[in-house]
Design a protein around this motif. Structure first.
Motif, PDB file in Angstrom:
ATOM      1  N   TRP A  99       0.820  -1.216   0.000  1.00  0.00           N
ATOM      2  CA  TRP A  99       0.000   0.000   0.000  1.00  0.00           C
ATOM      3  C   TRP A  99       0.856   1.269   0.000  1.00  0.00           C
ATOM      4  O   TRP A  99       0.419   2.329  -0.451  1.00  0.00           O
ATOM      5  N   ALA A 100       2.089   1.144   0.523  1.00  0.00           N
ATOM      6  CA  ALA A 100       2.946   2.316   0.700  1.00  0.00           C
ATOM      7  C   ALA A 100       3.905   2.540  -0.450  1.00  0.00           C
ATOM      8  O   ALA A 100       4.748   3.440  -0.387  1.00  0.00           O
ATOM      9  N   ARG A 101       3.809   1.730  -1.503  1.00  0.00           N
ATOM     10  CA  ARG A 101       4.747   1.855  -2.614  1.00  0.00           C
ATOM     11  C   ARG A 101       4.850   3.282  -3.160  1.00  0.00           C
ATOM     12  O   ARG A 101       5.967   3.795  -3.355  1.00  0.00           O
ATOM     13  N   PRO A 102       3.756   3.998  -3.406  1.00  0.00           N
ATOM     14  CA  PRO A 102       3.898   5.381  -3.887  1.00  0.00           C
ATOM     15  C   PRO A 102       4.638   6.273  -2.901  1.00  0.00           C
ATOM     16  O   PRO A 102       5.394   7.166  -3.313  1.00  0.00           O
ATOM     17  N   PHE A 103       4.432   6.028  -1.601  1.00  0.00           N
ATOM     18  CA  PHE A 103       5.080   6.862  -0.600  1.00  0.00           C
ATOM     19  C   PHE A 103       6.567   6.550  -0.485  1.00  0.00           C
ATOM     20  O   PHE A 103       7.373   7.440  -0.180  1.00  0.00           O
TER      21      PHE A 103
END
Length: 373
Positions: A287-291
């Motif tokens: 879920w945190a890949r973009p961040f």
């Protein structure tokens, strides 16, 4: 811009937290129209807070956490205290210089150039917090943070301002505004005051130091569960302390009040605890890949997105009726407001701007381009 062969080991949750903060900063700084913004995406008018008011203190808190990992690595590599201090000074000067260059772009009218700014505050805060961190022990970090918040409280509440008296905490007549007007007249965000002014940088240093204390906690020999529990308990304590102090020294981002420091540090601790538990302990990170993408290259995306936004607002285009408008306004009107409405169109413009820079930073990551100072 440099090309580096590999990244040093990083705390994944910290990268995610940093990236989330950067994404939030781009989102709130780039609405389609400043006249049409949802309330949570605006700063509180004066006292109080909105989610937007958490973004800058979160970033300074993250700077404090990150520098403890950087300094620990350099210590292991043999760096002395003097080496670390020289690095802190050099990095601070570069950050301030980039901030001034960004403020003046593209015309650089020195007579009206804004001296304070976001990057300038980050640079000055990093200078003092970094120097305090490498020259004192953990007790000293706590003592300096507490002393800075206490000193600022006393100055703002008890030092009289000519023509206004003491204890004024309104936009006009408070001590921070008075000193900024003396030092930076003609070089501020607004005519009579600046939200990144001189005196209010004192408690901002405490924000960074609280992040540094947190970084030491995360590097301690405690269990992962113990670290999470400690972060949550400290976070709740900070939130409560900020809300209590709010009765005497209101939570206020523009003044960076001591209550604001405690409250926002508490919120940062709770947010980091969640990221650390979910990502570093449980391994749930898709879920945190973009961040992660934003968090690994924060200075690049902050500077480049700011420059492009400035160009879009300055690039004048002609409408079919012969009138002119900024390119940014035309894009907002035709591509967003025309079908989504003024308010939702403004939000969608901001979201698309974030996604645009996510794509750019993904390209940077693929090429292994990172802007380091």
């Amino acid at each position: 811009m440099t090309q580096v062969p590999s990244l040093s080991p990083r705390l994944r949750s910290l990268d995610a937290f940093r990236g989330l903060t950067i994404a939030g900063m781009i989102l709130v700084n780039n609405p389609g129209s400043w006249s049409h913004i949802y309330a949570p995406l605006e700063h509180a008018e004066w006292n109080g807070w909105t989610p937007t008011d958490l973004i800058f203190p979160f970033f300074l808190f993250i700077v404090g956490v990150a520098m403890t990992f950087s300094f620990a690595r350099r210590r292991r590599e043999g760096s002395s205290t003097g080496d670390l201090l020289r690095k802190v000074i050099w990095r601070s000067v570069l950050i301030v210089a980039i901030g001034l260059a960004l403020n003046g772009f593209p015309h650089y009218h020195l007579a009206t150039l804004r001296y304070p700014g976001v990057l300038q505050r980050i640079g000055v805060v990093y200078l003092f917090a970094g120097a305090i961190y490498v020259t004192t022990g953990r007790r000293g970090h706590w003592m300096f943070a507490g002393a800075l918040l206490t000193i600022y409280f006393v100055l703002m509440k008890f030092v009289p301002v000519p023509g206004y008296g003491r204890g004024v905490l309104e936009p006009e007549g408070n001590l921070a505004q008075y000193l900024d007007l003396l030092a930076f007249k003609g070089h501020m965000w607004r005519k009579t005051w600046d939200p990144e002014g001189m005196l209010s940088t004192i408690p901002a240093i405490a924000t960074c130091l609280l992040g540094a204390v947190t970084g030491d906690w995360l590097q301690s020999g405690r269990t992962g569960r113990g670290k999470v529990v400690g972060l949550i308990l400290a976070g709740v304590a900070g939130i409560v302390a900020g809300l209590v102090l709010d009765h005497w020294f209101p939570i206020n981002k523009n003044l960076w009040t001591s209550s604001y420091v405690l409250f926002t540090a508490g919120m940062a601790l709770v947010t980091l605890a969640f990221c650390y538990w979910l990502i570093d302990l449980r391994g749930v990170e898709r879920w945190a890949r973009p961040f992660f993408v934003f968090g690994a290259n924060p200075l690049s995306v902050f500077v480049l997105s700011g420059l492009v936004a400035r160009l879009l607002s300055l690039w004048v285009v002609r409408r079919p009726d012969g009138s002119t408008t900024a390119l940014q306004g035309m894009i907002y009107d035709r591509m967003f407001a025309s079908w989504a409405g003024l308010l939702n169109g403004s939000l969608l413009f901001a979201i698309c701007y974030v996604l645009l820079w996510l794509a750019v930073m993904m390209l940077f990551e693929r090429k292994r381009w990172y802007l380091r100072v």
